[in-house]
Design a protein around this motif. Sequence first.
Motif, PDB file in Angstrom:
ATOM      1  N   ARG A   1       0.802  -1.213   0.000  1.00 43.17           N
ATOM      2  CA  ARG A   1       0.000   0.000   0.000  1.00 43.17           C
ATOM      3  C   ARG A   1       0.844   1.277   0.000  1.00 43.17           C
ATOM      4  O   ARG A   1       0.333   2.362  -0.244  1.00 43.17           O
ATOM      5  CB  ARG A   1      -0.954   0.005   1.206  1.00 43.17           C
ATOM      6  N   TYR A   2       2.163   1.137   0.295  1.00 45.96           N
ATOM      7  CA  TYR A   2       3.020   2.316   0.338  1.00 45.96           C
ATOM      8  C   TYR A   2       3.772   2.542  -0.973  1.00 45.96           C
ATOM      9  O   TYR A   2       4.702   3.361  -1.034  1.00 45.96           O
ATOM     10  CB  TYR A   2       4.035   2.198   1.482  1.00 45.96           C
ATOM     11  N   PHE A   3       3.381   1.833  -2.048  1.00 47.59           N
ATOM     12  CA  PHE A   3       4.100   1.927  -3.315  1.00 47.59           C
ATOM     13  C   PHE A   3       3.151   2.200  -4.469  1.00 47.59           C
ATOM     14  O   PHE A   3       2.004   1.732  -4.473  1.00 47.59           O
ATOM     15  CB  PHE A   3       4.877   0.631  -3.594  1.00 47.59           C
ATOM     16  N   SER A   4       3.659   2.934  -5.462  1.00 47.85           N
ATOM     17  CA  SER A   4       2.938   3.180  -6.705  1.00 47.85           C
ATOM     18  C   SER A   4       3.692   2.490  -7.839  1.00 47.85           C
ATOM     19  O   SER A   4       4.937   2.470  -7.846  1.00 47.85           O
ATOM     20  CB  SER A   4       2.842   4.678  -6.994  1.00 47.85           C
ATOM     21  N   PRO A   5       2.957   1.932  -8.812  1.00 48.96           N
ATOM     22  CA  PRO A   5       3.643   1.203  -9.877  1.00 48.96           C
ATOM     23  C   PRO A   5       4.295   2.152 -10.882  1.00 48.96           C
ATOM     24  O   PRO A   5       3.845   3.274 -11.099  1.00 48.96           O
ATOM     25  CB  PRO A   5       2.514   0.423 -10.527  1.00 48.96           C
ATOM     26  N   VAL A   6       5.365   1.655 -11.473  1.00 50.24           N
ATOM     27  CA  VAL A   6       5.989   2.331 -12.607  1.00 50.24           C
ATOM     28  C   VAL A   6       5.432   1.649 -13.840  1.00 50.24           C
ATOM     29  O   VAL A   6       5.477   0.414 -13.946  1.00 50.24           O
ATOM     30  CB  VAL A   6       7.523   2.198 -12.569  1.00 50.24           C
ATOM     31  N   GLU A   7       4.820   2.434 -14.745  1.00 52.82           N
ATOM     32  CA  GLU A   7       4.111   1.845 -15.864  1.00 52.82           C
ATOM     33  C   GLU A   7       5.025   0.969 -16.712  1.00 52.82           C
ATOM     34  O   GLU A   7       6.181   1.273 -16.946  1.00 52.82           O
ATOM     35  CB  GLU A   7       3.484   2.940 -16.737  1.00 52.82           C
ATOM     36  N   GLY A   8       4.446  -0.141 -17.224  1.00 53.72           N
ATOM     37  CA  GLY A   8       5.167  -1.077 -18.085  1.00 53.72           C
ATOM     38  C   GLY A   8       5.461  -2.369 -17.358  1.00 53.72           C
ATOM     39  O   GLY A   8       5.633  -2.402 -16.149  1.00 53.72           O
ATOM     40  N   GLY A   9       5.519  -3.477 -18.113  1.00 49.93           N
ATOM     41  CA  GLY A   9       5.808  -4.771 -17.525  1.00 49.93           C
ATOM     42  C   GLY A   9       4.600  -5.412 -16.905  1.00 49.93           C
ATOM     43  O   GLY A   9       3.570  -4.782 -16.708  1.00 49.93           O
ATOM     44  N   THR A  10       4.653  -6.705 -16.589  1.00 49.64           N
ATOM     45  CA  THR A  10       3.544  -7.463 -16.020  1.00 49.64           C
ATOM     46  C   THR A  10       3.872  -7.822 -14.583  1.00 49.64           C
ATOM     47  O   THR A  10       4.987  -8.229 -14.278  1.00 49.64           O
ATOM     48  CB  THR A  10       3.284  -8.756 -16.818  1.00 49.64           C
ATOM     49  N   VAL A  11       2.885  -7.679 -13.744  1.00 46.01           N
ATOM     50  CA  VAL A  11       3.065  -8.038 -12.337  1.00 46.01           C
ATOM     51  C   VAL A  11       1.809  -8.711 -11.810  1.00 46.01           C
ATOM     52  O   VAL A  11       0.702  -8.310 -12.120  1.00 46.01           O
ATOM     53  CB  VAL A  11       3.397  -6.790 -11.481  1.00 46.01           C
ATOM     54  N   SER A  12       1.990  -9.709 -11.023  1.00 48.86           N
ATOM     55  CA  SER A  12       0.852 -10.402 -10.397  1.00 48.86           C
ATOM     56  C   SER A  12       0.520  -9.710  -9.092  1.00 48.86           C
ATOM     57  O   SER A  12       1.412  -9.369  -8.331  1.00 48.86           O
ATOM     58  CB  SER A  12       1.222 -11.877 -10.133  1.00 48.86           C
ATOM     59  N   ASN A  13      -0.772  -9.471  -8.867  1.00 45.11           N
ATOM     60  CA  ASN A  13      -1.152  -8.892  -7.571  1.00 45.11           C
ATOM     61  C   ASN A  13      -1.894  -9.918  -6.710  1.00 45.11           C
ATOM     62  O   ASN A  13      -2.593  -9.578  -5.799  1.00 45.11           O
ATOM     63  CB  ASN A  13      -1.982  -7.612  -7.759  1.00 45.11           C
ATOM     64  N   GLN A  14      -1.750 -11.170  -7.055  1.00 46.72           N
ATOM     65  CA  GLN A  14      -2.260 -12.236  -6.202  1.00 46.72           C
ATOM     66  C   GLN A  14      -1.209 -13.327  -6.141  1.00 46.72           C
ATOM     67  O   GLN A  14      -0.505 -13.584  -7.111  1.00 46.72           O
ATOM     68  CB  GLN A  14      -3.575 -12.826  -6.752  1.00 46.72           C
ATOM     69  N   SER A  15      -1.054 -13.979  -5.045  1.00 43.97           N
ATOM     70  CA  SER A  15      -0.090 -15.055  -4.930  1.00 43.97           C
ATOM     71  C   SER A  15      -0.531 -16.241  -5.759  1.00 43.97           C
ATOM     72  O   SER A  15      -1.713 -16.432  -6.005  1.00 43.97           O
ATOM     73  CB  SER A  15       0.064 -15.458  -3.466  1.00 43.97           C
ATOM     74  N   SER A  16       0.422 -17.018  -6.199  1.00 37.98           N
ATOM     75  CA  SER A  16       0.097 -18.193  -7.016  1.00 37.98           C
ATOM     76  C   SER A  16      -0.341 -19.317  -6.095  1.00 37.98           C
ATOM     77  O   SER A  16       0.427 -20.213  -5.767  1.00 37.98           O
ATOM     78  CB  SER A  16       1.316 -18.617  -7.843  1.00 37.98           C
ATOM     79  N   THR A  17      -1.616 -19.215  -5.618  1.00 38.13           N
ATOM     80  CA  THR A  17      -2.149 -20.202  -4.687  1.00 38.13           C
ATOM     81  C   THR A  17      -3.462 -20.742  -5.214  1.00 38.13           C
ATOM     82  O   THR A  17      -4.000 -20.269  -6.205  1.00 38.13           O
ATOM     83  CB  THR A  17      -2.380 -19.565  -3.307  1.00 38.13           C
ATOM     84  N   THR A  18      -3.983 -21.735  -4.519  1.00 38.21           N
ATOM     85  CA  THR A  18      -5.232 -22.360  -4.930  1.00 38.21           C
ATOM     86  C   THR A  18      -6.416 -21.555  -4.431  1.00 38.21           C
ATOM     87  O   THR A  18      -6.461 -21.155  -3.265  1.00 38.21           O
ATOM     88  CB  THR A  18      -5.319 -23.797  -4.390  1.00 38.21           C
ATOM     89  N   HIS A  19      -7.381 -21.326  -5.327  1.00 35.22           N
ATOM     90  CA  HIS A  19      -8.592 -20.604  -4.974  1.00 35.22           C
ATOM     91  C   HIS A  19      -9.808 -21.349  -5.502  1.00 35.22           C
ATOM     92  O   HIS A  19      -9.676 -22.378  -6.183  1.00 35.22           O
ATOM     93  CB  HIS A  19      -8.539 -19.180  -5.539  1.00 35.22           C
ATOM     94  N   THR A  20     -10.986 -20.810  -5.220  1.00 35.12           N
ATOM     95  CA  THR A  20     -12.230 -21.481  -5.581  1.00 35.12           C
ATOM     96  C   THR A  20     -13.022 -20.618  -6.547  1.00 35.12           C
ATOM     97  O   THR A  20     -13.042 -19.385  -6.420  1.00 35.12           O
ATOM     98  CB  THR A  20     -13.081 -21.747  -4.317  1.00 35.12           C
ATOM     99  N   MET A  21     -13.688 -21.283  -7.508  1.00 38.66           N
ATOM    100  CA  MET A  21     -14.545 -20.548  -8.429  1.00 38.66           C
ATOM    101  C   MET A  21     -15.895 -20.293  -7.763  1.00 38.66           C
ATOM    102  O   MET A  21     -16.551 -21.227  -7.292  1.00 38.66           O
ATOM    103  CB  MET A  21     -14.753 -21.337  -9.725  1.00 38.66           C
ATOM    104  N   LYS A  22     -16.303 -19.021  -7.744  1.00 36.73           N
ATOM    105  CA  LYS A  22     -17.600 -18.676  -7.159  1.00 36.73           C
ATOM    106  C   LYS A  22     -18.749 -19.071  -8.075  1.00 36.73           C
ATOM    107  O   LYS A  22     -19.853 -19.347  -7.608  1.00 36.73           O
ATOM    108  CB  LYS A  22     -17.667 -17.171  -6.883  1.00 36.73           C
ATOM    109  N   LEU A  23     -18.491 -19.054  -9.404  1.00 38.37           N
ATOM    110  CA  LEU A  23     -19.532 -19.335 -10.385  1.00 38.37           C
ATOM    111  C   LEU A  23     -18.972 -20.261 -11.461  1.00 38.37           C
ATOM    112  O   LEU A  23     -17.748 -20.346 -11.671  1.00 38.37           O
ATOM    113  CB  LEU A  23     -20.030 -18.047 -11.047  1.00 38.37           C
ATOM    114  N   SER A  24     -19.853 -20.930 -12.163  1.00 31.77           N
ATOM    115  CA  SER A  24     -19.441 -21.694 -13.339  1.00 31.77           C
ATOM    116  C   SER A  24     -18.936 -20.692 -14.382  1.00 31.77           C
ATOM    117  O   SER A  24     -19.620 -19.716 -14.712  1.00 31.77           O
ATOM    118  CB  SER A  24     -20.618 -22.497 -13.893  1.00 31.77           C
ATOM    119  N   THR A  25     -17.700 -20.908 -14.889  1.00 33.68           N
ATOM    120  CA  THR A  25     -17.028 -19.888 -15.694  1.00 33.68           C
ATOM    121  C   THR A  25     -16.321 -20.507 -16.902  1.00 33.68           C
ATOM    122  O   THR A  25     -15.736 -21.585 -16.806  1.00 33.68           O
ATOM    123  CB  THR A  25     -15.981 -19.146 -14.833  1.00 33.68           C
ATOM    124  N   THR A  26     -16.352 -19.788 -18.041  1.00 29.26           N
ATOM    125  CA  THR A  26     -15.609 -20.234 -19.218  1.00 29.26           C
ATOM    126  C   THR A  26     -14.192 -19.697 -19.178  1.00 29.26           C
ATOM    127  O   THR A  26     -13.956 -18.545 -18.808  1.00 29.26           O
ATOM    128  CB  THR A  26     -16.289 -19.738 -20.512  1.00 29.26           C
TER     129      THR A  26
END
Length: 854
Positions: free
Chosen positions: A159-184
């Motif tokens: 929360r104390y940082f602002s992004p520098v435009e450009g490049g790809t970054v993940s804002n969620q950890s690569s963990t297991t999650h659940t689908m709330k709805l049936s999704t394509t």
Amino acid sequence: MKPTITRLSTAVLISSTVLSTLVPAHSYAATYEGTVNTSILNVRSSTSTTSSIVGKLTEGTKVQIYSTSNSWAQINFQGQKRYVASSYLTLKPSMTKTATANAYTADANVNMRSSMTTSAPILKTIPKGATVTYISTHGASGSWLKVTYGGKTGYVAQRYFSPVEGGTVSNQSSTTHTMKLSTTMHSSMSTSSKVLLTIPKGAQIKFLSAHGATGSWAKITYGSKTGYVAKRNVQFPVTVEPKTMYVKTKSSIYSSMSTSSKTLGTLSVTTSVKLLSTHGATGSWAKVAVGSLTGFVPMRNLSESQIAAPVTPYYAQQATTMFSSTSTSSKVLQTIPTGAKVDQLSAHGATGSWFKVRYANVTGYVASRNFSLTPPPTSTEQYGPEREVRIVVDNNIPLNVREKADVSSNKVGELPNGTIVKVKPVLNSVWGILTSGSFAGSYIHLSYTATVTTPPPATGIKRIVSYTSYPITVQAMAERQMAQFGQTDAHRYAKAYLPRAWVKIDGSTGTIINNNIRVISSVGTALKSSASTTSTTLATVPNGTLLQYVSRQTVGSTVWYRVKHGTMTGFVTPSSVVGEAKILERASLTSHAYGQINPDEKVTITGQEGNYYTVSYRRPSGHNIRVFDNTWRRASVSDIEPYVNPSNFSQDSQAFYQFLDLSKSAGTSASTLNGVLQDSGTLTGQGQAFINAANQYNVNEIYLLAHAIHETGHGKSILARGVPVDKDGNALINSSGVRIHPDRKVAATVYNMYGIQAVDSSPLTTGAKFAFEQKWFTPESAIVGGAYWIGASYINHPTHKQNTLYKMRFNPAVPGNHQYATDIGWATKQTTRIFEIYQNLDAYTLHFDVPKFQ
């Protein structure tokens, strides 16, 4: 009652202009800027719809946003980080946090730590404005960044940082999650791209990264496929700043977000826990840490506010003194009445012999032996002293009368504004039970009443009070009255107990199988050879004799009992005997008996406690008064004492009129009485008859009128409306008004306005028979003739001299003998109407004769 008007506080309804001024100059810069796009947006303390609302934002308000996760946005609100539903914010494109960045700029001086916790060692302090190299995002909601700066690699708060435009970054950890709805799942970030497969609701997926200008797409892996889905359909836990919460409801702590998962422990009320994150689509689960445990509890069981220590409700089993300390020699603070509910705060003494309790806003100490977790078995409802109140409701509307002490209970009627009634307050509530009038036994809300006292004598009104001494104590008076089976309706809603051994059960119906019955007629009873009064008398069975019930036989409307008496078998009437099976006040054979019940009678089973059933039963017509009835039960000494003790009645009370000398006239007019008798059935317009009766027989006309109104239900009872009788004076209708004995001719119609000789076991039959013998063939003759009988038998009797209501009911000269009624409250119940009528008179003299006991 005035309506409640809710106003939005100016302290929480913030405009965009004010908002900017509330952010301190040193506050950390937010990452987003957004605008509220709904009329009113709730600002909450955490990411849960069950969390407290700390403020509101109006449509168009601009807000500074630190981060977004799932459906929530963390914003700057009055200089503090708070939460709003992100769907109600429109983000400003130029300020939107880019979801693609390999570098971030520090918005403030920030500590880099060795791990994702603020308690971890500080590796380096990153100065404001410095650029760090992004490595990965961590935490369930991406609240931590792993970065490299100045040769060090560690973790910083995102929360104390602002992004520098450009490049790809993940804002969620690569963990297991659940689908709330049936999704394509799509091949790219577009619904028009190739569909790779459909992922069912509830499926477990691996989240890889967030994409799109607002992070609306999620790159995931499901099975062997990797592709893109709408991020809104992925259920992410929400990480919150660790904070202290308090357990408000005793709760288990589980290993996962399911009550069927492993239970790790139990959290008691007031336990403090650290809230780590919230989970579920609506934040219904909380991940918490407490001691060495980390697990999940339902969010509804937690509170942000510290919970007061729990109190335990206890009930006084008898009147109990409250002291200022754990000593009977300390100051007495108050007396707690029987049945009162108190808050037990703590136990004291080596064996817990003292309780610290709170009652009526006073805290002190009581003997613990006098309290129990359940109400005393004498009654489910306990009452304070009887008092008179006036109905006082705004706008002159009537007050509802309820069947039970509950606003949702059935309405049984109304009391006009200004009506004066007698009531006993129900302890620990705002309700009172009416003790007089046609609604006796029903309830009113006491907040719509005002206490009534007798006004001081006005001009032309005199009060003369004299005292008569009697050689008996109040206690002895009460005991004599109990011996004569005084009745009370004060326990009509209390449980009544019957030993299981005395009843045979069929579903919810019980049949009495205790076949012992005892003769209770003072002159004994005739044992007949058959079920007929004209059959041969086999023997006269003395009072107190024990008989064995065999069976019953009904002849017309008359019931006979077939019984064994020694070697003889014959028939007796139910009114002359009573069963030995007792209906008890508590689940104990030694407790007070509310009454008895005859063999073969049916009762309704309402519950069971140990070896006892709780039952409901109505006394049939023709049974002796000693037989139990739901409403009218035998009174105990403690029930009777308040009524027989004159010291309980103030001279300023309405009930004091039970001591009014009834042998003296009030000196009123027929027109005044007729005004009172409006809409009173056959009593309507009979004012002159009451005056004639008073003058002829020296009986107070106000008393006669009040007596008649009470006994006849305002002239509308069957005896007041007129009862057809045969040539012998036998009633030709039953208590429902239905014609009986159609073979007999109607010889006359009789009236009985005072209920004279209308005994409890068969009031219609005996009351009509007596009226026939007295030739009361018109309402007027019943009014005047009845006055003679009342005057001759009670008020003006040369021996009994029962010239007050109190004397007529309790006869203090010879207690238990020659008493008018069985209801222990009869005398005070008569006073309401007498008092009201006297208020219509301009000048009169009140003579009172008050008993004085040893």
